[in-house]
Design a protein around this motif. Sequence first.
Motif, PDB file in Angstrom:
ATOM      1  N   SER A 167       0.303  -1.288   0.072  1.00 25.71           N
ATOM      2  CA  SER A 167      -0.508  -0.023   0.259  1.00 25.71           C
ATOM      3  C   SER A 167       0.771   1.027   0.169  1.00 25.71           C
ATOM      4  O   SER A 167       0.906   2.068  -0.555  1.00 25.71           O
ATOM      5  N   THR A 170       3.818   1.535  -3.457  1.00 31.18           N
ATOM      6  CA  THR A 170       3.124   0.742  -4.882  1.00 31.18           C
ATOM      7  C   THR A 170       3.669   0.379  -5.778  1.00 31.18           C
ATOM      8  O   THR A 170       3.702  -0.155  -6.263  1.00 31.18           O
ATOM      9  N   GLU A 194      -8.027  -1.300  -0.839  1.00 32.80           N
ATOM     10  CA  GLU A 194      -8.207   0.089  -0.807  1.00 32.80           C
ATOM     11  C   GLU A 194      -7.830   1.095  -1.095  1.00 32.80           C
ATOM     12  O   GLU A 194      -7.856   2.398  -1.399  1.00 32.80           O
ATOM     13  N   HIS A 195      -6.538   1.042  -0.569  1.00 36.65           N
ATOM     14  CA  HIS A 195      -5.384   1.955  -0.229  1.00 36.65           C
ATOM     15  C   HIS A 195      -4.351   1.497  -1.555  1.00 36.65           C
ATOM     16  O   HIS A 195      -3.625   0.865  -0.394  1.00 36.65           O
ATOM     17  N   LEU A 196      -3.519   2.160  -1.925  1.00 33.03           N
ATOM     18  CA  LEU A 196      -2.422   1.920  -3.140  1.00 33.03           C
ATOM     19  C   LEU A 196      -2.005   3.224  -3.657  1.00 33.03           C
ATOM     20  O   LEU A 196      -2.371   4.534  -3.664  1.00 33.03           O
ATOM     21  N   ASN A 197      -0.440   3.643  -3.211  1.00 29.90           N
ATOM     22  CA  ASN A 197       0.189   4.505  -3.162  1.00 29.90           C
ATOM     23  C   ASN A 197       0.593   5.014  -4.422  1.00 29.90           C
ATOM     24  O   ASN A 197       1.963   5.009  -4.925  1.00 29.90           O
ATOM     25  N   GLU A 200      -4.759   5.606 -10.279  1.00 33.61           N
ATOM     26  CA  GLU A 200      -5.454   4.714 -11.036  1.00 33.61           C
ATOM     27  C   GLU A 200      -4.850   4.415 -11.930  1.00 33.61           C
ATOM     28  O   GLU A 200      -4.411   3.069 -13.291  1.00 33.61           O
ATOM     29  N   ARG A 253     -10.644   1.004 -10.983  1.00 33.68           N
ATOM     30  CA  ARG A 253     -11.406   2.128 -10.953  1.00 33.68           C
ATOM     31  C   ARG A 253     -11.602   3.254 -12.038  1.00 33.68           C
ATOM     32  O   ARG A 253     -10.722   4.550 -11.784  1.00 33.68           O
ATOM     33  N   ASN A 256     -12.497   6.910 -11.601  1.00 33.15           N
ATOM     34  CA  ASN A 256     -11.508   7.504 -10.657  1.00 33.15           C
ATOM     35  C   ASN A 256     -10.615   9.224 -11.995  1.00 33.15           C
ATOM     36  O   ASN A 256      -9.908  10.023 -11.897  1.00 33.15           O
ATOM     37  N   ARG A 302     -13.924   5.774  -4.806  1.00 36.02           N
ATOM     38  CA  ARG A 302     -12.773   6.172  -4.112  1.00 36.02           C
ATOM     39  C   ARG A 302     -11.945   6.447  -3.797  1.00 36.02           C
ATOM     40  O   ARG A 302     -11.022   5.090  -4.827  1.00 36.02           O
ATOM     41  N   ARG A 304      -7.840   6.000  -4.376  1.00 40.07           N
ATOM     42  CA  ARG A 304      -6.792   4.975  -3.225  1.00 40.07           C
ATOM     43  C   ARG A 304      -5.476   5.741  -2.873  1.00 40.07           C
ATOM     44  O   ARG A 304      -4.806   5.168  -1.887  1.00 40.07           O
ATOM     45  N   ASN A 305      -5.312   7.045  -3.885  1.00 40.46           N
ATOM     46  CA  ASN A 305      -4.455   7.528  -3.716  1.00 40.46           C
ATOM     47  C   ASN A 305      -4.011   9.155  -2.742  1.00 40.46           C
ATOM     48  O   ASN A 305      -3.904   9.470  -3.019  1.00 40.46           O
TER      49      ASN A 305
END
Length: 465
Positions: A167, A170, A194-197, A200, A253, A256, A302, A304-305
Amino acid sequence: MGDQMSNQADPINWKRTGDIAQDQLYLYEHGYFYDCTFAIGADKKIFKCHKVVLARASNVLAAMMKEHFEDESRSRDDPIVKFSNTSAEAFEYTMRFIYGNDRTLRSVQVAIEVYRFAQECCLDMLQQVAADFMAKKCQPEEAITVYECFKSYGDDRPLDTVASVISQETFAVISSESWRHASVKTVEEILQLEHLNTTESGLFRALLNWAFAQKKTTLPENQKIVMASYGSNFFSDNENYRELIDKPLKLIRFRNFDAYEFLRSLAHSNNVLTEKEKLQILMNLGNGNQFPMPNGFTNVLRFRNLRPEKYSFSFHHLERVEDIELTKNCPMSLMSFQVNSAGFILTGVKLHSLSYANKGQVMDVSCRLIAGDALRSLVSVQFQGANTFGPQDVLSFPEHVPLKKGVLYILHTNYYNKETCKSRRFNYGKNLRCEDTDDYHFLSFKSCMDNSHDDISSLIMRRFM
């Protein structure tokens, strides 16, 4: 000194420490009184061991000793050829642990081999030592390999630590060689986080690179050379390419993206998306996410970053005029606001009514965000039930809302329960300021109704990484 070293090397008169583990390790290191041997690794390196020590460590090793030496014609120098996937370095460490409780692991790669060996031979303590080392020392380029190692054995204990590396780091993870060799199941699981640095669009490119690597491994050598000059576009007309990528692709996503970002990404994807899918996604992006996504594609909006810290524009700084009671005669609150810079994402709100003042009160409250320029509803959230909100609890929107500079937004709060609850009314100021490094960002707000109460105490915002 010479006499001392001579004694140290003497199988009879060596200096015993009184520590069984240290003395066992000494016998192993010098090969004294060994009664079994192992041939390990590509070079079939010979390890001289002791049956009683190995049998004491594990039932699996004890059974191996018994099976090998049931034939009485076998001597101690007839090597046991096992553990074809274990290197000499990993086996050496395992023996040092078994004999002397030596826990000095040198690398994650060796720890992975030791972990697998320990699993195969039911060496639970050794497996835990290797798992702890991998979780603690795992670097981004090793994260996928470590993740798949734990998953393959159903070991969930250290997965949170490795998932945290994925996360937070990433970009480094999806740029590594281990990403290209990941299984499709691993790729899908990462795209569900849900959280990736990373952005998208960065995940989309990484997915294409992964698929390219899978195809590359299945081609004859002469075609690999041709493909290298084309990159991922080489597979643009390959029917099986979409089949390979279909499930993880639908986890991207796309909602996004902005329209320009999506069109730019298409230049690298060619026929991964059908013309109909491209049009549907563009229609969705061009119509405020109101147009349906292609069949099977995620509808999640949503980001993630987002930065981990929250930017809370709080109305507590304003002068309170009075506490008021919300009844059926006061069914709603309206508040409008604008931001002076782009890049903010609205993720939720705090309400005065959902606070300690109404603890335990049965509540039925909805909060809706409206784009004031077109009076179009962007997102809404509802809370029903007994109020258990604490001071830090937030009413989170199911979707994140990118706020545009200069657009008027209206927060519309409705109350459906007839029981009385408390809120507050404030005097109004012009701006609230949120400090972000060397920049200052302002939120302008006002009441939409002269007699409205101001139930919204804070807007919870985040910014892109």
